[in-house]
Motif scaffolding. Sequence first.
Motif, PDB file in Angstrom:
ATOM      1  N   ASN A  21       0.835  -1.192   0.000  1.00  0.00           N
ATOM      2  CA  ASN A  21       0.000   0.000   0.000  1.00  0.00           C
ATOM      3  C   ASN A  21       0.875   1.250   0.000  1.00  0.00           C
ATOM      4  N   ALA A  22       0.231   2.395  -0.158  1.00  0.00           N
ATOM      5  CA  ALA A  22       0.955   3.663  -0.272  1.00  0.00           C
ATOM      6  C   ALA A  22       1.713   4.005   1.010  1.00  0.00           C
ATOM      7  N   TRP A  23       1.111   3.748   2.173  1.00  0.00           N
ATOM      8  CA  TRP A  23       1.763   4.086   3.433  1.00  0.00           C
ATOM      9  C   TRP A  23       3.067   3.302   3.601  1.00  0.00           C
ATOM     10  N   GLU A  24       3.045   2.059   3.185  1.00  0.00           N
ATOM     11  CA  GLU A  24       4.263   1.253   3.267  1.00  0.00           C
ATOM     12  C   GLU A  24       5.345   1.813   2.352  1.00  0.00           C
ATOM     13  N   VAL A  25       4.962   2.251   1.153  1.00  0.00           N
ATOM     14  CA  VAL A  25       5.937   2.834   0.228  1.00  0.00           C
ATOM     15  C   VAL A  25       6.544   4.103   0.812  1.00  0.00           C
ATOM     16  N   ILE A  26       5.710   4.963   1.367  1.00  0.00           N
ATOM     17  CA  ILE A  26       6.183   6.249   1.899  1.00  0.00           C
ATOM     18  C   ILE A  26       7.138   6.043   3.058  1.00  0.00           C
ATOM     19  N   THR A  27       6.836   5.097   3.933  1.00  0.00           N
ATOM     20  CA  THR A  27       7.615   4.946   5.165  1.00  0.00           C
ATOM     21  C   THR A  27       8.755   3.943   5.075  1.00  0.00           C
ATOM     22  N   CYS A  28       8.700   2.998   4.127  1.00  0.00           N
ATOM     23  CA  CYS A  28       9.645   1.881   4.145  1.00  0.00           C
ATOM     24  C   CYS A  28      10.465   1.724   2.862  1.00  0.00           C
ATOM     25  N   TYR A  29      10.304   2.615   1.895  1.00  0.00           N
ATOM     26  CA  TYR A  29      11.029   2.479   0.637  1.00  0.00           C
ATOM     27  C   TYR A  29      12.071   3.587   0.500  1.00  0.00           C
ATOM     28  N   PRO A  30      13.343   3.274   0.747  1.00  0.00           N
ATOM     29  CA  PRO A  30      14.385   4.311   0.681  1.00  0.00           C
ATOM     30  C   PRO A  30      14.521   4.926  -0.704  1.00  0.00           C
ATOM     31  N   GLY A  31      14.216   4.162  -1.757  1.00  0.00           N
ATOM     32  CA  GLY A  31      14.294   4.716  -3.101  1.00  0.00           C
ATOM     33  C   GLY A  31      13.312   5.860  -3.290  1.00  0.00           C
ATOM     34  N   PHE A  32      12.090   5.668  -2.797  1.00  0.00           N
ATOM     35  CA  PHE A  32      11.080   6.722  -2.865  1.00  0.00           C
ATOM     36  C   PHE A  32      11.516   7.933  -2.043  1.00  0.00           C
ATOM     37  N   GLN A  33      12.008   7.693  -0.842  1.00  0.00           N
ATOM     38  CA  GLN A  33      12.439   8.789   0.030  1.00  0.00           C
ATOM     39  C   GLN A  33      13.612   9.560  -0.581  1.00  0.00           C
ATOM     40  N   ALA A  34      14.554   8.827  -1.210  1.00  0.00           N
ATOM     41  CA  ALA A  34      15.713   9.479  -1.811  1.00  0.00           C
ATOM     42  C   ALA A  34      15.298  10.379  -2.973  1.00  0.00           C
ATOM     43  N   ILE A  35      14.328   9.933  -3.764  1.00  0.00           N
ATOM     44  CA  ILE A  35      13.876  10.739  -4.904  1.00  0.00           C
ATOM     45  C   ILE A  35      13.160  11.992  -4.424  1.00  0.00           C
ATOM     46  N   VAL A  36      12.341  11.877  -3.373  1.00  0.00           N
ATOM     47  CA  VAL A  36      11.663  13.058  -2.825  1.00  0.00           C
ATOM     48  C   VAL A  36      12.685  14.067  -2.319  1.00  0.00           C
ATOM     49  N   HIS A  58      23.500  15.028   0.823  1.00  0.00           N
ATOM     50  CA  HIS A  58      24.296  14.291   1.806  1.00  0.00           C
ATOM     51  C   HIS A  58      23.395  13.681   2.882  1.00  0.00           C
ATOM     52  N   VAL A  59      22.421  14.445   3.348  1.00  0.00           N
ATOM     53  CA  VAL A  59      21.489  13.930   4.357  1.00  0.00           C
ATOM     54  C   VAL A  59      20.702  12.751   3.792  1.00  0.00           C
ATOM     55  N   ALA A  60      20.283  12.874   2.527  1.00  0.00           N
ATOM     56  CA  ALA A  60      19.552  11.778   1.883  1.00  0.00           C
ATOM     57  C   ALA A  60      20.416  10.525   1.800  1.00  0.00           C
ATOM     58  N   ARG A  61      21.693  10.702   1.492  1.00  0.00           N
ATOM     59  CA  ARG A  61      22.602   9.542   1.415  1.00  0.00           C
ATOM     60  C   ARG A  61      22.746   8.869   2.775  1.00  0.00           C
ATOM     61  N   VAL A  62      22.870   9.658   3.834  1.00  0.00           N
ATOM     62  CA  VAL A  62      22.996   9.094   5.182  1.00  0.00           C
ATOM     63  C   VAL A  62      21.745   8.317   5.569  1.00  0.00           C
ATOM     64  N   LEU A  63      20.576   8.852   5.222  1.00  0.00           N
ATOM     65  CA  LEU A  63      19.311   8.240   5.630  1.00  0.00           C
ATOM     66  C   LEU A  63      18.914   7.044   4.776  1.00  0.00           C
ATOM     67  N   THR A  64      19.283   7.070   3.493  1.00  0.00           N
ATOM     68  CA  THR A  64      18.778   6.042   2.572  1.00  0.00           C
ATOM     69  C   THR A  64      19.865   5.150   1.971  1.00  0.00           C
ATOM     70  N   GLY A  65      21.134   5.572   2.034  1.00  0.00           N
ATOM     71  CA  GLY A  65      22.190   4.803   1.386  1.00  0.00           C
ATOM     72  C   GLY A  65      22.243   5.016  -0.111  1.00  0.00           C
ATOM     73  N   ILE A  66      21.513   6.021  -0.606  1.00  0.00           N
ATOM     74  CA  ILE A  66      21.451   6.323  -2.033  1.00  0.00           C
ATOM     75  C   ILE A  66      22.031   7.724  -2.247  1.00  0.00           C
ATOM     76  N   GLU A  67      23.000   7.835  -3.143  1.00  0.00           N
ATOM     77  CA  GLU A  67      23.647   9.131  -3.376  1.00  0.00           C
ATOM     78  C   GLU A  67      23.274   9.644  -4.768  1.00  0.00           C
ATOM     79  N   ILE A  68      22.507  10.719  -4.786  1.00  0.00           N
ATOM     80  CA  ILE A  68      22.113  11.363  -6.036  1.00  0.00           C
ATOM     81  C   ILE A  68      22.613  12.798  -6.002  1.00  0.00           C
ATOM     82  N   HIS A  69      23.485  13.148  -6.916  1.00  0.00           N
ATOM     83  CA  HIS A  69      23.992  14.514  -6.952  1.00  0.00           C
ATOM     84  C   HIS A  69      22.836  15.465  -7.238  1.00  0.00           C
ATOM     85  N   PRO A  70      22.779  16.617  -6.557  1.00  0.00           N
ATOM     86  CA  PRO A  70      21.658  17.535  -6.775  1.00  0.00           C
ATOM     87  C   PRO A  70      21.578  18.079  -8.196  1.00  0.00           C
TER      88      PRO A  70
END
Length: 248
Positions: A21-36, A58-70
């Motif tokens: 469900n959507a709530w699970e995606v928002i709270t448990c998917y680091p890929g979604f969080q990193a893109i936001v 940098h904060v996104a990388r620490v929280l999600t393990g995904i590094e996307i240059h701005p």
Amino acid sequence: MFSRLREDITSIIQKDPAARNAWEVITCYPGFQAIVMHRCAHWFWLRGFKWLGRFTSHVARVLTGIEIHPGATLGRRVFIDHGFGVVIGETAEVGDDCTIYQGVTLGGTSLSRGTKRHPTLEPGVIVGAGAKVLGGFTIGAGAKIGSNSVVVKPVPAGATAVGNPAHVVKKEGAQSEAGAAQLFSAYGVTQNSDDPISKVLHKLIDHAVSQQEQIEKLTQAVSHAGIRCDNPDMKDKIDPKQINILVD
């Protein structure tokens, strides 16, 4: 903004059967969080707040393990599955509906500032886990990059690239746009997609066996004509089954 979030969530639920469900995606998917978070960082970057953009990244990388240059550009409905270890460089461009798995690097091979150093993924590209796409070239729409492949040159639209360095296998048969849009291959794996190197080796083995049979027939014909020929050593004959097993 909220319409894009709904698009992202719907796309993830469609592509990942584990998403309930959507709530699970928002709270448990680091890929979604990193893109936001990347969208915030990219907004800062485009408006001249470079440090704030880098810090948000940098904060996104620490929280999600995904590094996307701005400075990287991401399209709509991009899905980063699992995501840990993903690195997307400054001049990378990721098109709509692309899927990127864990451990992927969209990297650059040049140190020149202000140039296109990172790859462009056209819409619908799938990059398998651990793959490295290195350079300022383009991966065509709907292409698939197999897991752990190292891509250093362009890949045509609709093709599959596998291996290190990656070898391109063109898609067999025509396909409608509607069918292509519904096709999804997790981790860039497609059915009946053998390594192109192994295909070539199988053909060479078959050719060598055919030549061996022709030589045996010629030897027998010459012997019947009264010309003495040394019999070939049977121990040195090619066993196609044994060699094909090693190649597979």
